[in-house]
Design a protein around this motif. Structure first.
Motif, short mmCIF file in Angstrom:
data_model
loop_
_atom_site.label_atom_id
_atom_site.label_comp_id
_atom_site.label_asym_id
_atom_site.label_seq_id
_atom_site.Cartn_x
_atom_site.Cartn_y
_atom_site.Cartn_z
N THR A 1 14.87 4.72 1.25
CA THR A 1 13.80 4.15 0.21
C THR A 1 13.79 2.95 0.37
OG1 THR A 1 14.45 5.97 -1.29
CG2 THR A 1 13.64 4.05 -2.21
N SER A 2 14.75 2.17 0.60
CA SER A 2 15.08 0.58 0.96
C SER A 2 14.12 0.25 2.09
CB SER A 2 16.39 0.07 1.27
OG SER A 2 17.30 0.64 0.06
N MET A 3 14.12 1.18 2.99
CA MET A 3 13.39 0.91 4.32
C MET A 3 11.95 0.96 4.10
SD MET A 3 11.26 2.33 6.78
CE MET A 3 11.33 4.16 6.39
N ARG A 4 11.45 1.90 3.37
CA ARG A 4 10.03 1.89 3.10
C ARG A 4 9.40 0.96 2.27
NH1 ARG A 4 8.77 7.19 -0.91
NH2 ARG A 4 9.72 6.43 -2.58
N THR A 5 10.43 0.67 1.25
CA THR A 5 9.98 -0.66 0.31
C THR A 5 10.02 -1.81 0.83
OG1 THR A 5 11.17 0.67 -1.62
CG2 THR A 5 10.79 -2.03 -1.67
N ALA A 6 10.82 -2.34 1.80
CA ALA A 6 10.70 -3.50 2.64
C ALA A 6 9.65 -3.59 3.27
CB ALA A 6 12.02 -3.57 3.38
N LEU A 7 9.24 -2.47 4.09
CA LEU A 7 8.10 -2.50 5.10
C LEU A 7 6.74 -2.51 4.38
CD1 LEU A 7 7.11 -2.47 7.80
CD2 LEU A 7 7.39 0.25 8.12
N ASN A 8 6.84 -1.80 3.46
CA ASN A 8 5.50 -1.91 2.47
C ASN A 8 5.16 -3.23 2.03
OD1 ASN A 8 3.02 -0.14 1.79
ND2 ASN A 8 3.70 -0.62 -0.41
N ASN A 9 6.23 -3.68 1.59
CA ASN A 9 6.13 -5.17 0.88
C ASN A 9 5.54 -6.21 1.99
OD1 ASN A 9 6.75 -4.39 -1.47
ND2 ASN A 9 8.89 -4.88 -1.61
N ALA A 10 6.17 -5.86 3.26
CA ALA A 10 5.79 -6.65 4.29
C ALA A 10 3.98 -6.46 4.62
CB ALA A 10 6.58 -6.50 5.57
N MET A 11 3.92 -5.35 4.46
CA MET A 11 2.49 -4.81 4.71
C MET A 11 1.36 -5.49 3.69
SD MET A 11 2.13 -3.03 7.72
CE MET A 11 0.49 -2.17 7.52
#
Length: 435
Positions: A397-407
């Motif tokens: 969950t932390s991984m996807r949140t960080a990557l989506n925010n960067a996107m």
């Protein structure tokens, strides 16, 4: 004297009452009445599907009642509270989303029944579903639904662009999709694909289609893989060329493709019900395999988005019965068990991942809602077998949140390169996970 008489009478009444309770308990035991409790969410999909399985088992075992409890909000939080309390208040069986279960298996070791040890043949299920529920040779869940994905396209809009829809029912590469999007945009002014920039789903589908993981074997995050870099680059190119119809949130995303703002979308088969909510579009939609990420070893025209599975708690006083129920229905090959899988596909659009179930008539039937009566479920079930495994880990969950925010920063123009996206994601992941 009176006090002694009162105490004597009280004792007699208490004894009679207890005898009645024990008698009632004995009668319940003699009758063989038993009850299982199941927790899940979404009564029209998960609850309905489990209810159909319950009907099959209750018909074979009239002494058993299976209660399905809808937990619409924060089911994981309620389960976690129960596990922290040693199993207090938990049901016999619960539904977990596939991306969350590794966290529970790792954080609450010994809390779930090893169903492999109970004799369930997991070779009969789609293997990408089995991997996240496996730990040190033990398998803890019964796979439920697939999130097998595809590229949905409006054939009437393709024709308006001077194209033959039949040319695009094949497994395309993302380069071919981009070329198609450029043609459609030039001819019709419409974006090819509706994109919800508030969720991680699209990028995750692309990366999983290659079999690439977001984490290294030691558990550390890894955004800098060829598959992730290529997928981000594809999305940047599509956005820059106006091929993506950018929307924010579920409702706006649905409105984009259901109200003719985009020519298509990419998602799992469970979106079919939403497409059919617009009956005036009958005969206009078709679905093609998930596009291929080029140049990455192991890449497939198949991926997944979503899906859940059933788990039995070791704290259950009825765990043997719960295991038998799941084994007889969700992992059963009797005509009744296979029949319920066929029924839930038609009744709720729920496609199971139990491979023997795909012989059902609803799996192979043509669908009049789709272009040229395409047998969409037959195609999704064939793609399902090819879906590469994605491991989630406790920090997914932390991984996807960080990557989506960067996107989102990339789409807004705040950052402009793939390297910048990866750096931004790594920095935020470290901040929110502490790793």
């Amino acid at each position: 004297m009176k006090r002694g008489l009162i105490l004597c009478l009280t004792a007699v009444l208490l004894l009679v009452t207890l005898q009645g309770v024990f008698a009632a308990g004995s009668q319940e035991g003699a009758s063989g009445a038993k009850k299982l409790t199941v927790w899940c969410w979404d009564p029209n999909f998960n609850g309905y599907s489990m209810g159909e399985a319950a009907k099959v088992y209750e018909a074979m075992h009239p002494e058993v009642t299976i209660e399905i409890v809808d937990i619409p909000d924060n089911i994981e939080g309620k389960i976690e509270a129960g596990l922290q309390a040693g199993g207090a208040g938990l049901p016999d069986i619960a539904l977990f989303q596939d991306f969350i279960i590794e966290k529970f298996i790792q954080n609450y070791a010994g809390s779930f029944v090893d169903l492999k040890a109970e004799g369930i043949d997991f070779n009969q299920f789609a293997q990408y579903k089995v991997a996240p529920m496996t730990d040190q040779g033990k398998i803890y869940g019964i796979p439920f639904d697939t999130g097998s994905t595809g590229l949905f396209l409006r054939t009437d809009m393709l024709k308006a662009a001077g194209l033959n829809p039949e040319d695009y029912r094949k497994g395309m590469t993302w380069s071919e999709v981009i070329k198609l999007g450029e043609t459609v945009k030039a001819k019709t002014g419409k974006a090819l694909i509706a994109y919800d920039n508030t969720v991680f789903d699209f990028l995750r589908i692309m990366v999983q289609s290659t079999g690439t993981q977001f984490f290294n074997k030691d558990g550390s995050v890894n955004y800098n893989t060829p598959a992730t870099r290529k997928s981000i680059a594809y999305l940047k190119e599509m956005n820059d060329k106006g091929i993506l119809y950018m929307s924010e949130g579920w409702n706006n995303w649905i409105a984009a493709f259901n109200n003719d703002e985009s020519v298509g979308l990419m998602n799992a088969l469970w979106i079919i019900g939403t497409l059919k909510s617009k009956p005036e579009n009958a005969g206009k939609w078709m679905v093609a395999p998930t596009p291929l990420v080029e140049g990455v070893k192991g890449a497939q025209n198949a991926s997944n988005n979503g899906g859940s599975s059933w788990y039995v708690f070791k704290s259950s006083k009825n765990k043997d019965l719960a295991v038998d129920f799941l084994k007889s229905t969700w992992a059963g090959t009797s005509p009744e068990a296979l029949g319920f899988y066929n029924d839930i596909l038609k009744g709720a659009g729920a496609m199971g991942t139990f491979l023997p179930s795909r012989k059902g008539s609803n799996y192979t039937a043509n669908d009049e809602f789709f272009y040229k009566d395409q047998a969409v479920y037959k195609e999704f079930s064939s793609w399902m077998e090819k879906v590469p495994t994605l491991y989630y880990t406790a920090n997914y969950t932390s991984m996807r949140t960080a990557l989506n925010n960067a996107m989102q920063l990339m789409f807004s123009g705040s950052i402009t390169s793939v390297d910048d996206v990866i750096k931004a994601a790594e920095a935020e992941y470290k901040q929110i996970s502490g790793n």
